[in-house]
Motif scaffolding. Structure first.
Motif, PDB file in Angstrom:
ATOM      1  N   TYR A   1       0.828  -1.208   0.000  1.00  0.00           N
ATOM      2  CA  TYR A   1       0.000   0.000   0.000  1.00  0.00           C
ATOM      3  C   TYR A   1       0.857   1.252   0.000  1.00  0.00           C
ATOM      4  O   TYR A   1       0.568   2.237  -0.676  1.00  0.00           O
ATOM      5  CB  TYR A   1      -0.945   0.009   1.209  1.00  0.00           C
ATOM      6  CG  TYR A   1      -2.250  -0.660   0.906  1.00  0.00           C
ATOM      7  CD1 TYR A   1      -3.160  -0.064   0.035  1.00  0.00           C
ATOM      8  CD2 TYR A   1      -2.565  -1.901   1.440  1.00  0.00           C
ATOM      9  CE1 TYR A   1      -4.351  -0.685  -0.277  1.00  0.00           C
ATOM     10  CE2 TYR A   1      -3.760  -2.531   1.139  1.00  0.00           C
ATOM     11  CZ  TYR A   1      -4.648  -1.917   0.278  1.00  0.00           C
ATOM     12  OH  TYR A   1      -5.820  -2.527  -0.036  1.00  0.00           O
TER      13      TYR A   1
ATOM     14  N   SER B   1       0.870   3.966  -3.032  1.00  0.00           N
ATOM     15  CA  SER B   1       0.364   5.294  -2.687  1.00  0.00           C
ATOM     16  C   SER B   1       1.389   6.395  -2.932  1.00  0.00           C
ATOM     17  O   SER B   1       1.055   7.568  -2.941  1.00  0.00           O
ATOM     18  CB  SER B   1      -0.034   5.342  -1.213  1.00  0.00           C
ATOM     19  OG  SER B   1      -1.010   4.387  -0.934  1.00  0.00           O
TER      20      SER B   1
ATOM     21  N   ASN C   1      -5.992  -9.212  -3.479  1.00  0.00           N
ATOM     22  CA  ASN C   1      -7.432  -9.136  -3.274  1.00  0.00           C
ATOM     23  C   ASN C   1      -8.158 -10.178  -4.115  1.00  0.00           C
ATOM     24  O   ASN C   1      -9.116 -10.797  -3.670  1.00  0.00           O
ATOM     25  CB  ASN C   1      -7.945  -7.740  -3.616  1.00  0.00           C
ATOM     26  CG  ASN C   1      -7.497  -6.728  -2.586  1.00  0.00           C
ATOM     27  OD1 ASN C   1      -7.011  -7.105  -1.515  1.00  0.00           O
ATOM     28  ND2 ASN C   1      -7.638  -5.446  -2.907  1.00  0.00           N
TER      29      ASN C   1
ATOM     30  N   TYR D   1      -6.680   4.441   0.905  1.00  0.00           N
ATOM     31  CA  TYR D   1      -6.723   3.073   0.386  1.00  0.00           C
ATOM     32  C   TYR D   1      -7.232   2.119   1.453  1.00  0.00           C
ATOM     33  O   TYR D   1      -8.011   1.210   1.191  1.00  0.00           O
ATOM     34  CB  TYR D   1      -5.341   2.628  -0.077  1.00  0.00           C
ATOM     35  CG  TYR D   1      -5.064   2.936  -1.526  1.00  0.00           C
ATOM     36  CD1 TYR D   1      -5.958   2.527  -2.514  1.00  0.00           C
ATOM     37  CD2 TYR D   1      -3.919   3.604  -1.912  1.00  0.00           C
ATOM     38  CE1 TYR D   1      -5.704   2.802  -3.844  1.00  0.00           C
ATOM     39  CE2 TYR D   1      -3.659   3.885  -3.233  1.00  0.00           C
ATOM     40  CZ  TYR D   1      -4.552   3.491  -4.208  1.00  0.00           C
ATOM     41  OH  TYR D   1      -4.298   3.766  -5.505  1.00  0.00           O
ATOM     42  N   PHE D   2      -6.737   2.317   2.685  1.00  0.00           N
ATOM     43  CA  PHE D   2      -7.185   1.458   3.783  1.00  0.00           C
ATOM     44  C   PHE D   2      -8.697   1.555   3.937  1.00  0.00           C
ATOM     45  O   PHE D   2      -9.386   0.556   4.057  1.00  0.00           O
ATOM     46  CB  PHE D   2      -6.488   1.853   5.087  1.00  0.00           C
ATOM     47  CG  PHE D   2      -5.150   1.220   5.260  1.00  0.00           C
ATOM     48  CD1 PHE D   2      -4.668   0.314   4.317  1.00  0.00           C
ATOM     49  CD2 PHE D   2      -4.359   1.505   6.359  1.00  0.00           C
ATOM     50  CE1 PHE D   2      -3.433  -0.280   4.475  1.00  0.00           C
ATOM     51  CE2 PHE D   2      -3.117   0.913   6.521  1.00  0.00           C
ATOM     52  CZ  PHE D   2      -2.647   0.024   5.580  1.00  0.00           C
TER      53      PHE D   2
ATOM     54  N   THR E   1     -10.306  -0.258   0.982  1.00  0.00           N
ATOM     55  CA  THR E   1     -10.236  -1.720   1.050  1.00  0.00           C
ATOM     56  C   THR E   1     -11.110  -2.238   2.176  1.00  0.00           C
ATOM     57  O   THR E   1     -11.811  -3.243   2.031  1.00  0.00           O
ATOM     58  CB  THR E   1      -8.791  -2.175   1.302  1.00  0.00           C
ATOM     59  OG1 THR E   1      -7.927  -1.365   0.536  1.00  0.00           O
ATOM     60  CG2 THR E   1      -8.607  -3.610   0.916  1.00  0.00           C
TER      61      THR E   1
ATOM     62  N   GLU F   1     -14.389  -4.765   2.025  1.00  0.00           N
ATOM     63  CA  GLU F   1     -14.645  -5.965   2.809  1.00  0.00           C
ATOM     64  C   GLU F   1     -16.009  -5.889   3.472  1.00  0.00           C
ATOM     65  O   GLU F   1     -16.717  -6.890   3.604  1.00  0.00           O
ATOM     66  CB  GLU F   1     -13.549  -6.143   3.863  1.00  0.00           C
ATOM     67  CG  GLU F   1     -12.218  -6.527   3.254  1.00  0.00           C
ATOM     68  CD  GLU F   1     -11.081  -6.492   4.262  1.00  0.00           C
ATOM     69  OE1 GLU F   1     -11.353  -6.344   5.464  1.00  0.00           O
ATOM     70  OE2 GLU F   1      -9.921  -6.619   3.823  1.00  0.00           O
TER      71      GLU F   1
END
Lengths: 329, 288, 555
Positions: free
Chosen positions: A141, A145, A213, B271-272, B275, B279
């Protein structure tokens, strides 16, 4: 298969047409009249008047109606005539671009291919192994990023300045003359490494996350669970997931090409690596409009070409497209 | 008793607040937003002011150190963050809006001329490297403000949203409740609004997050090339100055690297959240 | 896949290992940067945009000039002097020759000037005062003037490249300035080599006539790198790829010891001074047409802040007259004492108040005496980072006394266009204030008389119109240098400039030079003045060739 390709080609043709039109349009309709001021700069150069007569009058025909100017622009484009650079006068823009474009390929090709392959592999590992994932996922990540230019600065600072291993700018040392000898190749490699590493790592993060993912998604599907209950190994399940994840990743590559090439422009600027991006930014600093236009056009061409290659790859690996064409583009 | 029924009703929200990624993401995001909001009040300096000696590393007086000329890096970063966030927010909103409209319309009228035309446009914009367009547009505009920059960033950022929204619309469109509405004679607009848009809310929210990420990255790239707003300070500009003034060669990592680190953390946080929400909305991913 | 790539590489290496020329050895190559900003496309000494080192390395001048001592040094000439009020006589050295072996004689000198008389060349205007150039023998030339411009002649002597008659006599008139002259036949110590998009290369001519007279330059090859960013130059200095950098590089004072860089002075100001940076004020726009207002501006700015913050003491502040180096021979301390300016915002405010520039509407900014608002834009080219920061500071200081000024950064071509057409309020410039053999060049640039036209390119960009001053500068040019009469005229010029303030000199830009000692040593410095460390165009005659001769390769 034919229909798939022809539809793609149509998109590329329209894109090219659009890009050229944009290229023609912008300098003519923005405030400040850049074309006229550029012509004035040329007129003051030695021999500039002759060039004005031959190239500009034909290409711009500023006294002619707009549609005629537009047609003239296309006509000289097909002759491969992109004008003369004013900062590197009297070098034709085409020659400058030919020299620059090699540096784009030498960074882009390996970084795209390697990061895609390695990124997907790492992502797959991370997808099935929770321990690895806990450690790797934040790293992925973080990589994806990072703005390319900032990551380039980090790489440059760590490897170029603190550790002092790699030179921080240019494509090869000032002392070197290009040639096929070990000394030059080693030198070239040293200069190539940091821009490559930057492009490689930032892209890597994105692919790894995508594949991770995808794998998690797949391992939770009913068929995987079924396989698991049948006693299939982790590796086998992962392989199935991996194969299913590959196709979307190829599509993802096509979508990302624009971003990747944008990233390479910024990376080149940080390392003064003399590809199209660096050349274009230099041209902007000096208002070398023909060179800007030429670089823009070739960046677009490069993306189109890359897209086309990805399409063909996609066609080869996707049985649905290979046999018949159906569904969305 | 009452709380329990609340969580039952808002199951997704429950999963959202109990998802570690979402929590961490939101925490980082809020911290950085707060930094941009409160930061300017925490610093006694102005971002153009010579606040102290040059070359000072981070310390009690200068949290992020000083530049070569003695400007306070913390002050420049927090003011720059404001400008950059504003551009990202404006551009992200505009781009999402364009993408949503184009995607909805195109998806709803799939197969018709409007769809073909819009998708062609989308594909064209998708292929062109946005930074190249941005550079060429910015290069010819002598004076640029925050709004101008947002507009040109947004103009190139919307296509993938349009495509994603279109395929979502396509899949929703053919579901039964939409057909039901259609049979009962609701207007196209009402169907789009009540059925499709409402059902896509979660999806749109995530799209927006990604869009915000993309536009921030694009605008910082422009700023770094010196093609950002012509006045004021921005994160990209701080870093461009650092490069122009040899900050890294001179060992002033705090000047060249901190602004980008904050930006990267901001994007990681988004992004966290994205994501994590993924979920939440896709229970299949949740089990991991 | 991996094996295939390496096979390809190996094949390529084997195929090609024989065919390529190696660069000169590194310890025989001098790598410099800062002179050229674009690849070489012309080596034509008559064409103003030729690649800059052509004059100095390939073509030579009658004299060299030493800006450190303000003395002319005989070069092609053995000696030269005014033998009467109107005749300047030059004796050439014996036995000097062109790179093709032909002797260089008085005939070539005469030809160099007559070609400008018979054609339109950049230096044709010298024939307004020149009457005849005649060769009395193969080594004796006389320049006969009708009304000589003594001051300008001092500059002419070290600026004009002598060209070989046997080559140039055959070139048609309309081609003189157009030909690229790729393999120039000159008299200098170097020949043009094979360059590229990022470099210009010069190869030593081992048959240079000066080897016996001055000594042979040490580098076999000079590579001029084309570098667009100063951080790139700094990176190359740190990695020792660059031997001499002539870029403005921020941070040099703080890292030079740690990284082993040498500058001319070991302490501030570190650099020699190259030119005066002045703030031009557009005297055609109110209130900049008011001398009192212009003078008040001069008191409002503290150039010490610029020197400290932007340049880290690599430049000194300018004298109120703008004079430095050899020009200060003409500086009149009494005039400066009486009319000079210094930083004192209170004085500036008082002057503005007295002249009626007060804040009439209470918005915090001073207004014109008639009550209408005024605001100013100060411009420098985008990307000139040191000047950009400097005008930020200048704007701040103007704002501090209530004058609404903002900095702006158009790109260089727009900046120049606005400068030449008078479409600006204030700008920083230094194009014509470079160190020279006579203050005439500075004054003739600050207050050039050619202002009544669309494009003003020779200086006086603020179009300050004062015939009395123009006449004085003209008169100064035509009086024998350093006489009582010429000093008196010079004082008068300084007095008018200080009273009228058409342009405000703020600081002296450096002759930026940083050197590394991995491959070459014995660089010229304050304590070891064995030449002049500059590769800028027009500066090679200032002692750079001596530097090349005195360099020592590291074994």
């Amino acid at each position: 298969m034919g229909r798939y390709l022809s539809k793609k080609l149509a998109i590329y043709l329209v894109t090219f047409f659009f890009a050229v039109t944009l290229n023609w349009l912008i300098p003519r309709f923005v405030p400040g009249d850049p074309i006229t001021s550029l012509l004035a700069r040329f007129a003051s150069l030695e021999g500039g008047k002759e060039i004005l007569q031959s190239y500009f009058v034909q290409t711009f025909g500023l006294d002619k109606p707009l549609y005629a100017q537009y047609i003239g622009f296309w006509r000289s484009l097909f002759r491969g005539d992109l004008g003369i650079s004013i900062t590197r006068y009297p070098a034709p823009v085409m020659d400058i671009i030919k020299d620059a474009v090699i540096y784009d390929y030498i960074i882009l090709l390996p970084s795209i291919v390697l990061s895609w392959i390695i990124g997907n592999k790492l992502g797959a590992v991370s997808g099935v192994n929770k321990k690895v994932d806990n450690f790797m996922m934040p790293v992925f990540y973080f990589l994806t990023s990072s703005p390319y230019f900032w990551f380039a600065l980090v790489v440059s600072y760590v490897f170029g300045i603190v550790l002092g291993i790699f030179p921080t700018s240019h494509a090869y040392s000032a002392t070197m003359r290009p040639g096929w000898n070990w000394a030059f190749i080693a030198d070239f490699f040293m200069h190539w490494f940091m821009p490559f590493l930057t492009m490689f790592l930032v892209q890597l993060g994105g692919w790894a996350i995508g594949m991770r993912n995808m794998i998690i998604y797949e391992t939770n599907t009913n068929y995987s669970k079924y396989m698991e209950s049948l006693g299939a190994s982790d590796k086998l399940i992962r392989n199935y997931g991996f194969r299913n994840g590959i196709l979307p990743q190829v599509t993802g590559l096509a979508i990302s090409l624009g971003t990747i090439i944008s990233g390479s422009v910024l990376t080149q600027v940080v390392f003064s690596y003399p590809g199209l991006g660096y050349t274009m930014v230099q041209a902007i600093k000096e208002s070398d409009y023909f060179l800007i236009q030429g670089c823009f056009l070739f960046l677009i061409l490069m993306v189109l070409l890359a897209n086309f290659v990805v399409d063909i790859v996609y066609m080869i690996i996707d049985p649905r497209v290979r046999h018949s064409y159906s569904g969305e583009v | 008793m009452k709380t329990k029924s609340f969580w039952k009703k808002h199951e997704n929200l429950y999963f959202a607040v109990s998802n570690k990624k979402v929590l961490l993401g939101v925490f980082m995001f809020v911290a950085i937003i707060l930094l941009s909001l409160v930061g300017p009040y925490l610093t006694p300096y102005d971002y153009e002011e010579f606040a102290g000696a040059g070359y000072l590393p981070p310390s009690k007086d200068h949290w992020f150190g000083t530049t070569l000329m003695g400007r306070d890096v913390f002050t420049r970063v927090v003011y720059g963050l404001r400008s950059t966030l504003l551009v990202g927010f404006l551009a992200g909103t505009i781009a999402s809006a364009i993408g949503l409209v184009v995607g909805f319309v195109s998806g709803y009228y799939s197969g018709k001329a409007a769809d073909e035309g819009l998708m062609m446009l989308t594909n064209v914009f998708m292929v062109i490297p946005s930074l190249a367009i941005l550079i060429i547009l910015s290069a010819y505009l002598p004076y640029r403000g925050i709004v101008t920059q947002s507009l040109i960033v947004a103009a190139t950022a919307w296509p993938w949203t349009a495509r994603a929204v279109r395929s979502q619309t396509l899949s929703l469109k053919n579901q039964e409740f939409v057909n039901l509405s259609r049979i009962s004679g609701l207007s196209t607009f009402k169907i789009l609004r009540d059925d499709i848009a409402a059902n896509m809310f979660s999806y749109v929210f995530m799209v927006y997050i990604l869009q915000f990420n993309g536009t921030i990255l694009a605008s910082v790239g422009l700023e770094f090339l010196g093609l950002g707003p012509t006045r004021g300070v921005s994160l990209g500009l701080v870093m461009q100055n650092a490069v122009n003034w040899n900050a890294l060669h001179l060992g002033m990592w705090w000047w060249g690297l901190i602004p980008g680190l904050i930006l990267t953390l901001l994007i990681v946080s988004l992004y966290f959240i994205n994501t994590g929400l993924d979920e939440v909305f896709n229970p299949r991913l949740r089990e991991m | 896949m991996k094996t295939r790539v390496s096979v390809l590489l190996i094949v390529a290496l084997i195929v090609s290992s024989s065919a390529f020329a190696l660069a000169a050895e590194r310890n025989e190559t001098l790598i410099v940067g800062g002179g050229p900003w674009s690849p070489a496309t012309s080596w034509n000494p008559l064409y103003p945009s030729r690649t800059s080192a052509t004059i100095g390395l390939v073509y030579e001048t009658l004299f060299a000039y030493n800006p450190l001592t303000n003395e002319h040094k005989p070069w092609l000439a053995d000696s030269g002097e005014w033998i009467s009020d109107t005749v300047y006589e030059v004796n050439l050295r014996n036995g000097i020759h062109w790179s093709d072996g032909e002797p260089l004689t008085a005939v070539d000198v005469v030809f160099t000037y007559e070609i400008a008389r018979d054609n339109e060349l950049p230096y044709t205007p010298i024939w307004r005062t020149l009457e005849e150039v005649k060769a009395l023998s193969l080594t004796k030339v006389q320049f006969v003037f009708n009304n000589p411009s003594y001051q300008e002649w001092q500059i002419e002597l070290y600026s004009r490249p002598i060209i070989p008659k046997h080559i140039w006599k055959d070139i048609p008139s309309d081609q003189l300035m157009i030909i690229a002259n790729e393999n120039p036949v000159g008299s200098g110590p170097y020949k043009s080599g094979v360059g590229g998009a990022d470099r210009i290369v010069w190869d030593r001519d081992d048959n240079w006539w000066g080897n016996e007279v001055f000594g042979q330059p040490k580098p076999k090859q000079i590579v001029e790198m084309i570098i667009y960013e100063n951080n790139v130059a700094l990176g190359m200095l740190m990695q020792r790829t660059l031997d001499l950098s002539n870029y403005f590089i921020p941070g040099v004072p703080s890292i030079k010891d740690a990284f082993g860089l040498t500058t001319w002075y070991d302490e501030a100001p570190f650099m020699l001074q190259a030119n005066t940076a002045v703030l031009y004020l557009n005297t055609q726009r109110a209130p900049l047409d008011d001398a009192e207002f212009r003078r008040a501006l001069a008191f409002a700015v503290n150039p010490e802040v610029i020197v400290e913050r932007v340049f880290e003491y690599m430049v000194p502040t300018a004298d109120p007259t703008g004079l430095f180096g050899g020009w200060t021979d003409y500086r009149d301390a009494e005039v400066v004492e009486e009319y000079g300016f210094y930083y004192d915002p209170e004085v500036a405010k008082q002057m503005l108040d007295e002249a009626g520039y007060v804040d009439a509407d209470g918005d915090g900014w001073r207004d014109l005496p008639d009550g209408s608002a005024m605001s100013f834009e100060i411009i420098v080219p985008a990307g000139w980072t040191d000047w950009m920061e400097s005008i930020r500071i200048i704007s701040e200081h103007f704002r501090a006394i209530g004058i609404n000024a903002t900095p702006a950064f158009p790109d260089q071509s727009v900046y120049e266009n606005r400068m030449f057409t008078g479409n600006f309020d204030m700008l920083i410039n230094n194009y014509g204030s470079g160190v020279s053999g006579s203050p005439f060049s500075y004054w003739n640039w600050i207050a050039n008389h050619n202002i009544h036209r669309d494009q003003v390119t020779e200086g006086n960009f603020g179009r300050y119109d004062n015939q009395e001053l123009f006449d004085l500068i003209f008169e100064f040019n035509q009086i024998l240098p350093m006489t009582e009469e010429s000093l008196a005229v010079a004082s008068e010029i300084q007095k008018i400039l200080l009273q009228e303030m058409p342009a405000i000199p703020f600081w002296l830009n450096g002759m930026w030079a940083q050197t590394t000692s991995k491959y070459w040593t014995n660089w010229p410095t304050e304590n070891n003045p064995v030449g002049y460390p500059s590769t800028w165009g027009g500066y090679w005659q200032f002692g750079t060739i001596e530097m090349l001769i005195n360099l020592e390769p590291v074994q």
